[in-house]
Every structure is written in structure tokens, then in C-alpha cells.
Design a protein around this motif. Structure first.
Motif, PDB file in Angstrom:
ATOM      1  N   LYS A 134       1.284  -6.674  -3.508  1.00 13.39           N
ATOM      2  CA  LYS A 134       2.460  -6.633  -4.598  1.00 13.39           C
ATOM      3  C   LYS A 134       3.508  -7.974  -4.217  1.00 13.39           C
ATOM      4  O   LYS A 134       4.082  -8.475  -4.925  1.00 13.39           O
ATOM      5  N   VAL A 187       7.855   3.983  -9.372  1.00 14.64           N
ATOM      6  CA  VAL A 187       6.750   3.121  -8.640  1.00 14.64           C
ATOM      7  C   VAL A 187       6.701   2.988  -7.315  1.00 14.64           C
ATOM      8  O   VAL A 187       6.043   2.529  -6.590  1.00 14.64           O
ATOM      9  N   GLY A 189       6.782   5.808  -4.240  1.00 17.10           N
ATOM     10  CA  GLY A 189       6.661   7.276  -3.776  1.00 17.10           C
ATOM     11  C   GLY A 189       7.763   7.860  -2.974  1.00 17.10           C
ATOM     12  O   GLY A 189       8.129   9.186  -2.966  1.00 17.10           O
ATOM     13  N   THR A 190       8.090   7.032  -1.963  1.00 14.65           N
ATOM     14  CA  THR A 190       8.970   7.705  -0.676  1.00 14.65           C
ATOM     15  C   THR A 190      10.359   7.837  -1.507  1.00 14.65           C
ATOM     16  O   THR A 190      10.960   8.965  -1.253  1.00 14.65           O
ATOM     17  N   ALA A 336       0.250   5.739  -3.829  1.00 10.19           N
ATOM     18  CA  ALA A 336      -0.144   5.390  -2.427  1.00 10.19           C
ATOM     19  C   ALA A 336      -1.260   5.942  -1.564  1.00 10.19           C
ATOM     20  O   ALA A 336      -1.622   6.759  -2.159  1.00 10.19           O
TER      21      ALA A 336
HETATM   22  N1  HSE Z   1       5.949   2.336   0.210  1.00  9.75           N
HETATM   23  C1  HSE Z   1       5.154   2.576  -1.189  1.00  9.75           C
HETATM   24  C2  HSE Z   1       5.760   3.902  -1.753  1.00  9.75           C
HETATM   25  C3  HSE Z   1       3.811   2.697  -1.574  1.00  9.75           C
HETATM   26  O1  HSE Z   1       6.626   4.765  -0.965  1.00  9.75           O
HETATM   27  O2  HSE Z   1       5.393   4.189  -2.987  1.00  9.75           O
HETATM   28  C4  HSE Z   1       3.308   1.457  -1.207  1.00  9.75           C
HETATM   29  O3  HSE Z   1       3.837   0.456  -2.301  1.00  9.75           O
END
Ligand code: HSE
Length: 465
Positions: A134, A187, A189-190, A336
Motif C-alpha cells: 500500500k 481500514v 485493525g489496530t 490483516a
Molecule cells: N497494521 C495494519 C492494521 C494492517 O492494523 O490494520 C496492515 O495494513
């Protein structure tokens, strides 16, 4: 007569015993082979290699050619990798040589260098490329697209946005006959995990990030996620696809979630909303209704609990699309992880492999609309503003004037008295109708200067309506 008709005609004319062995069943015909090179063998790369090998027969049947893994480029080829079921001699440090002899190159190294040069070299030597990168696409997508067109090969990147969720192909193909008006995406996840836990526990940001790190949901250095860089790259890709316009990451307005407090989450709860980090891509129209610009931004926002995106919990991702004819669509799933991401990668590998067999390629870059990217000040949305004010006659009128003077219309006001007597204070929570970001910023400045306003405690955008 085509070869297929010819075969069908001959089969009809013979008895079953007379059918030549190589025509007896589709699987008995030797399949052609396509050479696949894999760049990177981390979490995603090892899952891709495993799926390529384990599902080899099915993939061959689906493609119509065997996918032969000819090499895996890694920094340390001598390192034992018992979890990756391939011949150890396939590992090489010489990525540059590897990509020159492949039909399909899968790039899952990430980052700008050396990924960019390797992809360009691969295309120059005739390989189609599948990438999950990306950052590279959001920084330099047009260069990659140009190389793909020049060399008559494919550039596919379903895994670059929202992991396993099919969203790139729907945007590039399924919805290409429609007009996309808006894309709202969770978009990352964290950050969704962190905000969701803050909502369910009432805990603050720092404490929740620590928990997310302990559980493996957040990186030791969570900057790319919590500051919104990861989501901004994905927003640039989504906006480019949705609006047929080049958008790079440096054109995306970005705010992360580090300033989101437990009080903000509570304020959202009080209006039956949740706070999400949203990637927002919107078509801006002029007075005649014609598209005049695109607005692309990443920031925390309140969204009503009744909105489908509010139900996206934990580390899940979702992309909500509004299109003229299709109406509202939501794509939901894992954003992810090795296996989910490799599902998207393998889907692309099958697609580009099929194109190679058929002698064509998939969609090229579509940037014909070439719309300008609007400044953040022109973005239009609703706002939630929390004020600490003196509780005496005329305060509400003064506050309302500040909004009116800047053309910001108030939708609701809620006042709560905080103290007793002449010096009593109150909290005011105001939700506005749609206004531009610059009008809201000017209103906040004006409110800050009022002597009856102790503080603009917080303000946050309200999306999804
Ligand atoms: N670090 C990203 C997340 C996943 O937390 O969604 C990779 O893009």
C-alpha cells in the motif's frame, strides 16, 4: 473452426474406448506451467508460499496452468524456515535475478525500496505483478501502472487495502459502471481494536494501546497505525479507484487517534455513537451537481451506533461504499494477518495467471476524471463540540451567534449545569448540521475568544449521515 469445436466434433464421432488417453479427462492433459517468484517471506509471504504449495493442484485446475514457485527472495536465505513447506534451495538473496525469469511476481516485502525497483524490473522482463504494498502504491502508483501498461502486464493489489476483504476488484471492476459517491472505511485493525476497547472498558488511549501491544494487536512502535499513516495510504488507493483520479498519500488529510480521550468516547456514547478512525473518500460537487473535486481524509469521527460501520468490532475492517445506482454496500472482514492477506494475494495470482494464458490483461489505471483534491477546509461534515461555559443569561445567545456568524447551523444543544450560585458553570454539547471544516475551525476560534466560554473542551467530526 476453433480448437474447442474441433475437439467436441471429434469426440462426438468416436466411441469412449477410442478417446485418446490425453483427452479422457481434463486433468490428464498436461498443463502448461507459469513461473511464480515470491519476494518476501514474512507473515504474509510464508502464508502465500504455503497456500501455493498446499493448494497447488486446485490452483492449477482453476488457472489452467501449474503455478511453479521458482524462488523466494529473502534477506537471509540460510535461515531455517521449517514452517514454510518448500525446498530450502528456493530461498535466495538475489531478488533481482529471480524477478527476471518469472511470469508472475508476488511482492510482499513492503516499503518503497527495494520493492519499487524489483517490481519495475519484473515488469520490464514481462512478468505480471501482484503486490500487497500500500505504501508504494499510495506514493508512486502511477509509475507502476505506467510500467504495467508499457510492458503489457498486470498490476494487481487486492491485498494492499483491507487484507482479505475484496474491495479493490469491486472498485476496479464490479462498480466501474456506477458512480461512487462516497467511501467510508475502517481500514486499520489496530486502531479499531484500540477504539473498540476504549468504548467497552472506558479506559484511556495510552493504557489501551499498551494492552493492544501485550495482546499482539499493536506493534511495539504503533506510530504507522495510531497516527493514521497506514489508513491514509489505503485512503489514497481507494479514492484513486473510486473517482478515477490520481490521489497520493501526501494529498490525504491525516489525523490519528492519539488525542482521542476517554471523555470523547463517553461523549459519543451519550449521543448513541461510537468513535472510529475513518478513511473517507468523497466526491465534491459544484452548484450544478457536477463533480468538481475529491475529498480524501483520515481522522477519528463519531458515527451513530445504528450505522453499519459502528458494529465493526475488535481488529476487523470494513469498507462502506455509497454509489448512485447500487446504493449502500458494505464489505467486511479481516484486514490483516498472514492467511487472510494471502487469500487476497492468491486471488490476484489466479486472476493474472488466467490473463497470461488467455493472452490479455486486466484493467489498467483509470485516472481520466483527473479531479483536484480538495483542501481539508472544504470538507463538509457535521460536528460535535463540547464547551465549558458560565451559566448566566445571554451565554447561549453569544455562543449561538459565534456559530451563526460563521454560517454553521446548530442541529442540537444539550446543557448540563455543573455548579450552584452566581459562579455556576455549565457544559454545553452542540451538534451542528453540515458545515465546512474551515467554517467550523473559525467558529472554534471565535468560541475560544468569548469571555463566557471557559474552554472548548473538545470537538469531533460526526460522519455517516
Ligand atoms: N497494521 C495494519 C492494521 C494492517 O492494523 O490494520 C496492515 O495494513
Amino acid at each position: 473452426m476453433s480448437q474447442l469445436n474441433d475437439v467436441a466434433g471429434r469426440v462426438e464421432a468416436v466411441t469412449p474406448e477410442e478417446i485418446p488417453a490425453e483427452m479422457a479427462s481434463p486433468t490428464s492433459t498436461p498443463l502448461p506451467t507459469l513461473k511464480v517468484a515470491l519476494l518476501g517471506c514474512g507473515v504474509v509471504g510464508s502464508a502465500v508460499a504455503t497456500m501455493l504449495v498446499r493448494n497447488g493442484d486446485d490452483l492449477a485446475s482453476r488457472v489452467g496452468a501449474r503455478l511453479e514457485l521458482i524462488g523466494i527472495a529473502v534477506r537471509r536465505p540460510e535461515r531455517p524456515r521449517p514452517d514454510v513447506p518448500v525446498d530450502p534451495s528456493l530461498f535466495t538473496a538475489d531478488a533481482d535475478t529471480l524477478v527476471r525469469s518469472a511470469d508472475v511476481v508476488i511482492e510482499v516485502i513492503g516499503g518503497i525500496d527495494p520493492a519499487r525497483e524489483l517490481i519495475l524490473t519484473a515488469m520490464k522482463h514481462g512478468a505480471s505483478v501482484v503486490t500487497a504494498n500500500k505504501a508504494l502504491l499510495a506514493e508512486d502508483g502511477p509509475t507502476l501502472y505506467a510500467a504495467a501498461a508499457e510492458n503489457n502486464v498486470d498490476l494487481y493489489y487486492e491485498a494492499a487495502v483491507a487484507g482479505a476483504i475484496p474491495i479493490v476488484r469491486p472498485m476496479r471492476e464490479s462498480l466501474v459502471g456506477d458512480d461512487v459517491q462516497r467511501v467510508l472505511g475502517i481500514v486499520n485493525g489496530t486502531t479499531n481494536f484500540v477504539l473498540d476497547k476504549m468504548d467497552s472498558t472506558g479506559a484511556g488511549f495510552a493504557e489501551t494501546v499498551e494492552q493492544a501491544q501485550a495482546l499482539g494487536y499493536a506493534e511495539a512502535d504503533p506510530t504507522a497505525d495510531v497516527e493514521g499513516f497506514d489508513a491514509a495510504a489505503k485512503a489514497a488507493i481507494l479514492a484513486s479507484l473510486a473517482f478515477h483520479t490520481r490521489v497520493s498519500i501526501d494529498q490525504v488529510h491525516r489525523e490519528g487517534i492519539t488525542e482521542v480521550s476517554a471523555a470523547d468516547i463517553q461523549a459519543a456514547r451519550e449521543m448513541d455513537a461510537v468513535v472510529k478512525l475513518l478513511a473517507i473518500c468523497e466526491l465534491v460537487r459544484d452548484d450544478s451537481g457536477a463533480p468538481s473535486a475529491v475529498s480524501v481524509r483520515v481522522h477519528p469521527a463519531m458515527i451513530a451506533r445504528s450505522h453499519p460501520l459502528a458494529s465493526v468490532r475488535d481488529a476487523y475492517n470494513a469498507v462502506f461504499v455509497e454509489a448512485s445506482a447500487a446504493g449502500e454496500l458494505m464489505f467486511y472482514g479481516k484486514g490483516a494477518g498472514g492467511e487472510p492477506t494471502s487469500s487476497a494475494v492468491l486471488g490476484d495470482v489466479v486472476a493474472v495467471a488466467r490473463h497470461r494464458l488467455a493472452g490479455g490483461h486486466g484493467p489498467a489505471e483509470s485516472a481520466y476524471a483527473d479531479l483536484p483534491v480538495a483542501a481539508m477546509g472544504q470538507a463538509t461534515t457535521r460536528y460535535h463540540i463540547s464547551l465549558a461555559v458560565a451559566d448566566r443569561p445571554g451565554v447561549l445567545a453569544q455562543v449561538a451567534s459565534a456559530f451563526a456568524e460563521h454560517g454553521v447551523s446548530i442541529e442540537t444543544v444539550r446543557q448540563r449545569v455543573l455548579g450552584e450560585g452566581d459562579e455556576s458553570r455549565a457544559s454545553l454539547v452542540i451538534v451542528t448540521h453540515h458545515a465546512t471544516d474551515s467554517a467550523l475551525a473559525a467558529t472554534v476560534d471565535a468560541l475560544t475568544g468569548l469571555d463566557t466560554v471557559d474552554a472548548v473542551v473538545s470537538w469531533m467530526r460526526v460522519e455517516g449521515a
